[in-house]
Design a protein around this motif. Sequence first.
Motif: not given
Length: 84
Positions: A17-22, A26-33, A41-45, A56-61
């Motif tokens: 049930x978690x999620x990744x905030x990004x 511009x168009x590129x992602x510079x930070x994700x947690x 907050x999961x430190x391994x991510x 790989x298509x394992x996560x999506x927004x």
Amino acid sequence: MNISKYEQRTLHALAQGGYIRHVRNGKSIIFAECITRDGYRLVDCSLDVFNKLRRRGLIRSSAGGPYRISPLGLSAVRSQADNR
């Protein structure tokens, strides 16, 4: 599918049930947690792990929201005992 330990931990947190905030620049992602369902907050991510999972298509927004696990990601994650 060959998934590293850090990717596996991240997918497991997302499957519960978690999620990744990004953050975009511009168009590129510079930070994700990764935020667990309990709000921690999961430190391994890291950004590298996030990019591998997304490529790989394992996560999506959807609609620009936070990233969540996809059906392909649910089938790739190995079950783990939850020591609560």
